[in-house]
Design a protein around this motif. Structure first.
Motif, PDB file in Angstrom:
ATOM      1  N   ALA A 155       1.320  -5.288  13.310  1.00  0.00           N
ATOM      2  CA  ALA A 155       0.775  -3.951  13.104  1.00  0.00           C
ATOM      3  C   ALA A 155       1.484  -3.246  11.958  1.00  0.00           C
ATOM      4  O   ALA A 155       0.840  -2.658  11.075  1.00  0.00           O
ATOM      5  CB  ALA A 155       0.905  -3.136  14.392  1.00  0.00           C
ATOM      6  N   VAL A 156       2.813  -3.307  11.941  1.00  0.00           N
ATOM      7  CA  VAL A 156       3.584  -2.599  10.913  1.00  0.00           C
ATOM      8  C   VAL A 156       3.422  -3.260   9.548  1.00  0.00           C
ATOM      9  O   VAL A 156       3.122  -2.602   8.547  1.00  0.00           O
ATOM     10  CB  VAL A 156       5.076  -2.537  11.304  1.00  0.00           C
ATOM     11  CG1 VAL A 156       5.905  -1.938  10.175  1.00  0.00           C
ATOM     12  CG2 VAL A 156       5.254  -1.716  12.570  1.00  0.00           C
ATOM     13  N   LYS A 197      -0.071  -2.817   8.198  1.00  0.00           N
ATOM     14  CA  LYS A 197      -0.295  -1.470   7.669  1.00  0.00           C
ATOM     15  C   LYS A 197       0.353  -1.314   6.303  1.00  0.00           C
ATOM     16  O   LYS A 197      -0.240  -0.737   5.373  1.00  0.00           O
ATOM     17  CB  LYS A 197       0.282  -0.438   8.648  1.00  0.00           C
ATOM     18  CG  LYS A 197       0.122   1.006   8.202  1.00  0.00           C
ATOM     19  CD  LYS A 197      -1.325   1.429   8.242  1.00  0.00           C
ATOM     20  CE  LYS A 197      -1.468   2.915   7.951  1.00  0.00           C
ATOM     21  NZ  LYS A 197      -2.884   3.332   7.957  1.00  0.00           N
ATOM     22  N   GLU A 241      -5.491  -6.912   6.160  1.00  0.00           N
ATOM     23  CA  GLU A 241      -6.481  -6.567   7.181  1.00  0.00           C
ATOM     24  C   GLU A 241      -7.608  -7.590   7.226  1.00  0.00           C
ATOM     25  O   GLU A 241      -8.784  -7.279   7.097  1.00  0.00           O
ATOM     26  CB  GLU A 241      -7.040  -5.171   6.904  1.00  0.00           C
ATOM     27  CG  GLU A 241      -5.968  -4.089   6.965  1.00  0.00           C
ATOM     28  CD  GLU A 241      -6.511  -2.739   6.536  1.00  0.00           C
ATOM     29  OE1 GLU A 241      -5.890  -1.722   6.875  1.00  0.00           O
ATOM     30  OE2 GLU A 241      -7.557  -2.710   5.878  1.00  0.00           O
ATOM     31  N   ASP A 266     -10.145  -6.779   9.972  1.00  0.00           N
ATOM     32  CA  ASP A 266     -11.033  -5.688   9.613  1.00  0.00           C
ATOM     33  C   ASP A 266     -12.097  -6.167   8.618  1.00  0.00           C
ATOM     34  O   ASP A 266     -13.228  -5.731   8.644  1.00  0.00           O
ATOM     35  CB  ASP A 266     -10.233  -4.534   8.990  1.00  0.00           C
ATOM     36  CG  ASP A 266      -9.408  -3.801  10.024  1.00  0.00           C
ATOM     37  OD1 ASP A 266      -9.662  -4.001  11.217  1.00  0.00           O
ATOM     38  OD2 ASP A 266      -8.508  -3.036   9.647  1.00  0.00           O
ATOM     39  N   GLY A 321      -1.525  -3.867   3.843  1.00  0.00           N
ATOM     40  CA  GLY A 321      -2.974  -3.885   3.794  1.00  0.00           C
ATOM     41  C   GLY A 321      -3.548  -5.243   4.131  1.00  0.00           C
ATOM     42  O   GLY A 321      -4.641  -5.599   3.689  1.00  0.00           O
ATOM     43  N   SER A 366      10.284   1.618   6.884  1.00  0.00           N
ATOM     44  CA  SER A 366       9.362   1.531   8.018  1.00  0.00           C
ATOM     45  C   SER A 366       9.518   0.209   8.757  1.00  0.00           C
ATOM     46  O   SER A 366       9.579   0.172   9.996  1.00  0.00           O
ATOM     47  CB  SER A 366       7.914   1.684   7.524  1.00  0.00           C
ATOM     48  OG  SER A 366       7.727   2.935   6.882  1.00  0.00           O
ATOM     49  N   ARG A 423       0.801  -1.225   0.000  1.00  0.00           N
ATOM     50  CA  ARG A 423       0.000   0.000   0.000  1.00  0.00           C
ATOM     51  C   ARG A 423       0.835   1.276   0.000  1.00  0.00           C
ATOM     52  O   ARG A 423       0.282   2.363   0.161  1.00  0.00           O
ATOM     53  CB  ARG A 423      -0.934   0.002   1.215  1.00  0.00           C
ATOM     54  CG  ARG A 423      -2.086  -0.970   1.082  1.00  0.00           C
ATOM     55  CD  ARG A 423      -3.122  -0.715   2.153  1.00  0.00           C
ATOM     56  NE  ARG A 423      -4.345  -1.467   1.912  1.00  0.00           N
ATOM     57  CZ  ARG A 423      -5.424  -1.383   2.664  1.00  0.00           C
ATOM     58  NH1 ARG A 423      -5.424  -0.562   3.717  1.00  0.00           N
ATOM     59  NH2 ARG A 423      -6.500  -2.087   2.399  1.00  0.00           N
TER      60      ARG A 423
END
Length: 241
Positions: A185-186, A189, A194, A197, A192, A154, A145
Motif C-alpha cells: 500500500a505504501v 502509493k 497501480e 487499478d 504509483g 513515509s 509520485r
C-alpha cells in the motif's frame, strides 16, 4: 576483583569497554533494555560499576552506544540488499529485510528505534540516506509520485511502525500478511505502482463499450476500444509490462 579488570591501563580500559558493550548486547537478546540493570551488565562484563560511568557517562550513554552498534549491523544488511533492474521491487525487498532484522533482534530493534533521553543514535541518518538512494532510483526510472525525501520518510515511518506493532502485539500484528499489505500500500502509493487499478479501469471501459454496442447506442470498433482503454490507463502503465 571485577573492577581491576578494566582499570589497569589504557589497553585494559579499551578491553573493558568492549566487554561492557558485548555484555549489554547479550543481555538484550532476552529482555528489554529497561529491564537490564547496570549490576547485571557489570557482572557479565566482569568490571566494577564505576567503569560504566567512566566509559559511557551513564547507563543511557551505554544504551546509545549499543544502539549505534545495532545500526551498524542493520546498515550492513541494507548494503547487502541486491539491486535489480526493477527499483520498486528492490524497495519491497528492502522493506522485507528491515522486518526480518527486527524480528531477529526484537529488544535491540526497540532500543534502536525508540531511544530515550537526549542522546539519539546518529546512524538513523545513514539509514535515511540509503533509503533515499533507493527512492531516487525509482525517480530516475520515472516511477515516483512525490519528492524523494518525503517518499523516504513515509516508507521508513511505515516500515518501523509495522515492526513495532509486530513486536509489541505479536498476536494481533505478527501474522505473515500485515507487513506485505502495508508494504504494498505504501510503496504503491509512493511509486504509483497501480497495476490492479489499471486492470480495473480497462475492464470498466470494455464493459461499458460492450453495453453500448449491445443496446445500439454507440457502436464501438476494436480500434476505438483499444484507444479508449489506453487513454484511461495511468501514465507509464504501458511501459510496465
Amino acid at each position: 576483583m571485577g573492577g581491576e579488570a578494566g582499570m589497569g591501563g589504557t589497553g585494559d580500559t579499551s578491553t573493558a569497554r568492549e566487554r561492557i558493550l558485548r555484555a549489554t548486547e547479550e543481555l538484550l537478546a532476552d529482555k528489554d533494555a529497561l529491564a537490564i540493570s547496570t549490576r547485571a551488565i557489570c557482572d557479565r562484563a566482569k568490571v566494577g560499576m564505576p567503569e560504566i560511568y567512566r566509559q559511557f557517562g551513564d547507563k543511557q550513554g551505554l544504551l546509545t552506544a549499543v544502539a549505534d552498534i545495532g545500526f551498524e549491523r542493520f546498515l550492513a544488511d541494507k548494503r547487502r540488499n541486491p539491486l535489480t533492474d526493477d527499483p520498486v521491487a528492490d524497495l519491497r525487498a528492502a522493506w522485507d529485510s528491515h522486518v526480518a532484522f527486527a524480528l531477529r533482534n526484537p529488544y535491540l530493534y526497540r532500543l534502536m528505534f525508540t531511544p530515550t533521553g537526549e542522546a539519539k543514535p546518529q546512524a538513523i541518518k545513514e539509514a535515511q540516506a540509503i533509503l533515499l538512494q533507493a527512492v531516487e532510483r525509482c525517480r530516475d526510472a520515472g516511477r515516483l509520485r512525490m519528492a524523494p525525501e518525503l517518499a523516504g520518510r513515509s516508507i521508513l515511518s511505515a516500515n518501523v511502525g509495522v515492526c513495532m506493532m509486530a513486536l509489541s502485539f505479536p498476536d494481533l500484528f505478527g501474522d505473515s500478511e500485515t507487513s506485505p499489505a502495508v508494504r504494498d500500500a505504501v510503496i504503491g502509493k509512493v511509486t504509483g505502482d497501480e497495476r490492479e487499478d489499471t486492470r480495473i479501469g480497462t475492464a470498466t471501459v470494455l464493459a461499458q463499450a460492450l453495453v453500448e454496442t449491445l443496446t445500439g447506442t454507440a457502436p464501438t470498433s476494436a480500434g476505438d476500444l483499444d484507444r479508449l482503454a489506453r487513454a484511461l490507463r495511468p501514465p507509464g502503465a504501458d511501459s510496465g509490462a
